[in-house]
Design a protein around this motif. Structure first.
Motif, PDB file in Angstrom:
ATOM      1  N   THR A   1      77.695   9.031 -53.808  1.00 51.66           N
ATOM      2  CA  THR A   1      76.805  10.223 -52.650  1.00 51.66           C
ATOM      3  C   THR A   1      77.753  10.444 -52.533  1.00 51.66           C
ATOM      4  O   THR A   1      77.600  12.295 -52.318  1.00 51.66           O
ATOM      5  CB  THR A   1      75.806   9.669 -52.213  1.00 51.66           C
ATOM      6  OG1 THR A   1      74.886   8.819 -52.466  1.00 51.66           O
ATOM      7  CG2 THR A   1      75.046  11.021 -51.145  1.00 51.66           C
TER       8      THR A   1
ATOM      9  N   LEU B   1      79.668  12.780 -54.325  1.00 56.41           N
ATOM     10  CA  LEU B   1      79.129  14.169 -54.976  1.00 56.41           C
ATOM     11  C   LEU B   1      79.042  15.243 -53.967  1.00 56.41           C
ATOM     12  O   LEU B   1      78.822  16.580 -53.914  1.00 56.41           O
ATOM     13  CB  LEU B   1      77.340  13.718 -54.972  1.00 56.41           C
ATOM     14  CG  LEU B   1      76.238  14.277 -55.152  1.00 56.41           C
ATOM     15  CD1 LEU B   1      76.523  15.812 -56.516  1.00 56.41           C
ATOM     16  CD2 LEU B   1      75.107  13.799 -56.001  1.00 56.41           C
TER      17      LEU B   1
ATOM     18  N   THR C   1      79.410  20.922 -59.268  1.00 57.88           N
ATOM     19  CA  THR C   1      78.783  19.502 -59.171  1.00 57.88           C
ATOM     20  C   THR C   1      77.664  19.106 -60.035  1.00 57.88           C
ATOM     21  O   THR C   1      77.263  17.612 -60.339  1.00 57.88           O
ATOM     22  CB  THR C   1      76.969  20.291 -58.053  1.00 57.88           C
ATOM     23  OG1 THR C   1      77.825  20.650 -57.472  1.00 57.88           O
ATOM     24  CG2 THR C   1      76.243  19.545 -58.610  1.00 57.88           C
ATOM     25  N   SER C   2      77.323  19.732 -61.538  1.00 57.44           N
ATOM     26  CA  SER C   2      76.851  18.955 -62.693  1.00 57.44           C
ATOM     27  C   SER C   2      78.167  18.442 -62.917  1.00 57.44           C
ATOM     28  O   SER C   2      78.259  16.993 -63.760  1.00 57.44           O
ATOM     29  CB  SER C   2      76.675  20.189 -63.515  1.00 57.44           C
ATOM     30  OG  SER C   2      75.524  21.354 -62.433  1.00 57.44           O
TER      31      SER C   2
ATOM     32  N   LEU D   1      78.474  14.860 -61.465  1.00 60.23           N
ATOM     33  CA  LEU D   1      77.622  13.790 -61.559  1.00 60.23           C
ATOM     34  C   LEU D   1      77.538  13.556 -62.875  1.00 60.23           C
ATOM     35  O   LEU D   1      77.612  12.415 -63.118  1.00 60.23           O
ATOM     36  CB  LEU D   1      76.665  14.674 -61.855  1.00 60.23           C
ATOM     37  CG  LEU D   1      75.114  15.322 -59.706  1.00 60.23           C
ATOM     38  CD1 LEU D   1      74.451  16.534 -60.609  1.00 60.23           C
ATOM     39  CD2 LEU D   1      75.265  14.160 -60.338  1.00 60.23           C
TER      40      LEU D   1
ATOM     41  N   ASN E   1      69.849   9.129 -54.032  1.00 64.28           N
ATOM     42  CA  ASN E   1      69.437  10.275 -54.353  1.00 64.28           C
ATOM     43  C   ASN E   1      67.740   8.539 -53.935  1.00 64.28           C
ATOM     44  O   ASN E   1      67.572   8.089 -54.688  1.00 64.28           O
ATOM     45  CB  ASN E   1      68.970  10.899 -55.559  1.00 64.28           C
ATOM     46  CG  ASN E   1      68.483  11.531 -55.268  1.00 64.28           C
ATOM     47  OD1 ASN E   1      66.839  11.713 -54.677  1.00 64.28           O
ATOM     48  ND2 ASN E   1      68.164  13.042 -55.964  1.00 64.28           N
TER      49      ASN E   1
ATOM     50  N   GLY F   1      73.309  16.097 -65.515  1.00 61.27           N
ATOM     51  CA  GLY F   1      73.936  16.825 -65.011  1.00 61.27           C
ATOM     52  C   GLY F   1      73.986  18.224 -65.881  1.00 61.27           C
ATOM     53  O   GLY F   1      73.902  18.743 -65.186  1.00 61.27           O
TER      54      GLY F   1
END
Length: 234
Positions: free
Chosen positions: A15, A18, A47-48, A51, A67, A155
């Protein structure tokens, strides 16, 4: 099963990285261009991409939730113990906050900030319901159909959701809390957090309920014929 301490560490680390990517790429994009659409694209791609990386490398350790909405769903499905789920959520929130601070430090900004970016209203809340619904459904359906493809599915979903949702797809209470502590491109005003978090949790629960019906294994003809006559239905 991996011991709880390592699973918690994986959730906190994942996290943190991310959020550092979300906030850091937003800062970088905003510095490189004054075109909002281009800046959003510069925020979306990293970001994608992160992930895909994080889910691939940390998924075998903790499941790569990163999450609280995802953890809630797996707890309600009894696939994560209640105590472990609480520890996951705490690790996610603290990890996310650490990620925000790290991004600020990298770009030589004040580490402690509060966002002034207003993100509220019915459209934003509906967008977060939709964004989180789609994310959770992607995860649950992906686990059923193509578990090895989960990193790419998530993603790619987030890539799309950044652009088709009015909120740019937070879809994550821990990330929302962390972004409230950044007065940058990726920020959200702290006062707007409750609406986002409620919408995200609602979207997750609706997705779980739908997936439970949609992805249920069909009864075979053999099992139906094997039922006692009193249990048969027209």
């Amino acid at each position: 099963m991996v011991d709880l301490s390592r699973r918690i560490a994986a959730e906190a680390l994942g996290t943190a990285l991310l959020v550092a990517t979300v906030v850091g790429s937003g800062i970088m994009a905003n510095r490189l261009t004054h075109d909002t659409a281009l800046a959003l694209l510069g925020n979306t791609i990293p970001t994608s991409a992160i992930l895909v990386v994080l889910i691939t490398i940390l998924g075998p350790i903790s499941g790569a939730h990163f999450n609280p909405a995802v953890t809630l769903v797996f707890a309600l499905r009894r696939e994560v113990e209640t105590n472990s789920a609480g520890a996951y959520v705490l690790a996610q929130v603290l990890g996310g906050i650490a990620g925000t601070f790290l991004a600020h430090a990298m770009f030589e900004l004040p580490v402690l900030q509060l966002s002034q970016t207003v993100r509220t209203g019915n459209g934003q809340w509906v967008a977060e319901v939709v964004a989180t619904f789609g994310l959770v459904l992607t995860i649950l359906a992906g686990l059923r159909a193509r578990p090895d493809s989960i990193p790419w599915l998530v993603g790619l979903y987030i890539t799309a959701a950044y652009w088709f949702t009015a909120s740019t797809s937070f879809a994550n209470p821990a990330v929302a809390i962390a972004r409230a502590l950044s007065n940058t491109f990726a920020g959200i005003r702290p006062a707007d957090l409750p609406g986002f978090i409620v919408a995200e949790l609602l979207g997750a629960i609706v997705a779980m309920a739908l997936a439970g019906w949609l992805l249920a294994s069909p009864k075979s003809a053999t099992s139906i014929m094997a039922q006692p006559p009193g249990l048969m239905r027209d």
